[in-house]
Design an enzyme around this catalytic site. Structure first.
Site, PDB file in Angstrom:
ATOM      1  N   PRO A 174      69.008  53.938  64.082  1.00  0.00           N
ATOM      2  CA  PRO A 174      67.950  52.796  64.172  1.00  0.00           C
ATOM      3  C   PRO A 174      66.615  53.495  63.560  1.00  0.00           C
ATOM      4  CG  PRO A 174      68.827  53.482  66.207  1.00  0.00           C
ATOM      5  CD  PRO A 174      68.940  54.643  65.234  1.00  0.00           C
ATOM      6  N   GLU A 175      66.051  52.574  63.052  1.00  0.00           N
ATOM      7  CA  GLU A 175      64.450  52.641  62.206  1.00  0.00           C
ATOM      8  C   GLU A 175      64.088  51.447  63.098  1.00  0.00           C
ATOM      9  OE1 GLU A 175      63.754  53.828  58.270  1.00  0.00           O
ATOM     10  OE2 GLU A 175      65.806  54.530  57.888  1.00  0.00           O
ATOM     11  N   ARG A 197      76.266  60.711  69.497  1.00  0.00           N
ATOM     12  CA  ARG A 197      75.570  61.925  69.206  1.00  0.00           C
ATOM     13  C   ARG A 197      74.782  62.443  70.493  1.00  0.00           C
ATOM     14  NH1 ARG A 197      73.849  62.164  63.092  1.00  0.00           N
ATOM     15  NH2 ARG A 197      73.441  64.373  63.598  1.00  0.00           N
ATOM     16  N   ARG A 206      46.002  66.972  52.976  1.00  0.00           N
ATOM     17  CA  ARG A 206      47.343  67.540  53.586  1.00  0.00           C
ATOM     18  C   ARG A 206      48.310  67.785  52.340  1.00  0.00           C
ATOM     19  NH1 ARG A 206      48.383  64.963  59.407  1.00  0.00           N
ATOM     20  NH2 ARG A 206      50.178  66.177  58.646  1.00  0.00           N
TER      21      ARG A 206
END
Length: 271
Positions: free
Chosen positions: A2-3, A110, A152
């Site tokens: 799931p996002e 999992r 970055r």
DNA sequence: ACTGGCTCCTGAGGGC
DNA sequence: TGCCCTCAGGAGCCAG
């Protein structure tokens, strides 16, 4: 699995079926999730009611009368409201039984997910306190991404998947949003212009909103709380489509590992 | 302060 | 049929 869109779909589906329900029992069949499920949970919340279901990043927050459950679905978790007497499967590790005869069941093969507990403001919990802004809020702008990314050297894909920067964007939607914005996933975050970050912020919002409207993405096994799959996989333009034609230029979509995650992109359209 | 790499865990799918 | 490999929607943690 799931996002943000899948967690949001779960959150919306759950809300009408658990809010104000009386908690009759808690069953923990497997304590060993990402962190141990607190042993006292059953004693603590039995006899109280769920008062709110909210989402922060990919965390689900179930507010009760006495504190808040913090749930994360990890890679393979899902939540379903089912009849309390329906048989539990091998991976149904946790459930809250309500007095209305239903129960809320967490399935997670999992076991990367978690069930935690706090009596304080969940926003101050160590897992939540350092999170960046919600992508669908006004706080995510091109200017914000531009400012945070200066100096970055990480890839822009890793940058937008970092929940300290912006929450909720996992591998599928990072790939899709970068395609829509025309940005190469391996470009260094510090080398993307303000103009292009503005496009990216718009692409992130549009992609996530479309996915929520479609009920999320079902690749293998995601389903919402009532068992229905999502349909956004039908609208994916690059994710999982190595070798297929780019929908914009008809070139070939490539796949490459970026920061240990599969990245799909069009080398012509994304620079 | 950043960065890349490793890790937790089970299952599916491909090659031999 | 089995074995071994890689990969899978996440993200905390660690050393450098």
């Amino acid at each position: 699995m799931p996002e943000l869109p899948e967690v949001e779909t779960t959150c919306r589906g759950l809300r009408p079926r658990v809010v104000d329900r009386l908690i009759a029992a808690v069953h923990v069949r497997e304590h060993r999730l990402r962190w141990p499920v607190p042993r006292h949970l059953g004693r603590t919340i039995r006899g109280t009611r769920i008062r709110a279901v909210d989402r922060r990043a990919k965390y689900l927050l179930l507010g009760t009368d006495v504190g808040t459950l913090i749930l994360h679905l990890g890679m393979s978790g899902s939540l379903h409201v089912v009849a309390a007497d329906s048989p539990a499967g091998k991976y149904d590790h946790f459930e809250i039984v309500f007095s209305d005869g239903n129960c809320l069941r967490l399935r997670d093969p999992r076991r990367f997910g978690c069930v935690l507990w706090t009596t304080k403001d969940p926003a101050s919990h160590p897992l939540l306190s350092a999170l960046g802004p919600e992508p669908l809020s006004g706080a995510l702008t091109g200017g914000y991404l531009y400012a945070r990314s200066r100096g970055r050297r990480v890839s822009v894909k890793s940058f937008i998947m970092n929940s300290d920067i912006v929450t909720g964007i996992g591998n599928i939607y990072a790939n899709e949003a970068l395609f829509t914005a025309g940005i190469h996933p391996q470009r260094r975050a510090g080398q993307v212009s303000l103009q292009r970050y503005t496009r990216l912020a718009d692409s992130i919002k549009a992609t996530l909103e479309q996915a929520i409207r479609a009920g999320g993405t079902t690749l293998r096994d995601f389903s919402s709380e009532d068992g229905k799959p999502g349909y956004f996989q039908l609208q994916l333009r690059v994710y999982g489509r190595e070798g297929a034609l780019c929908p914009r230029c008809q070139g070939g979509i490539r796949r490459r590992m970026v920061a240990q995650r599969s990245s799909y992109f069009c080398p012509q359209c994304q620079r």
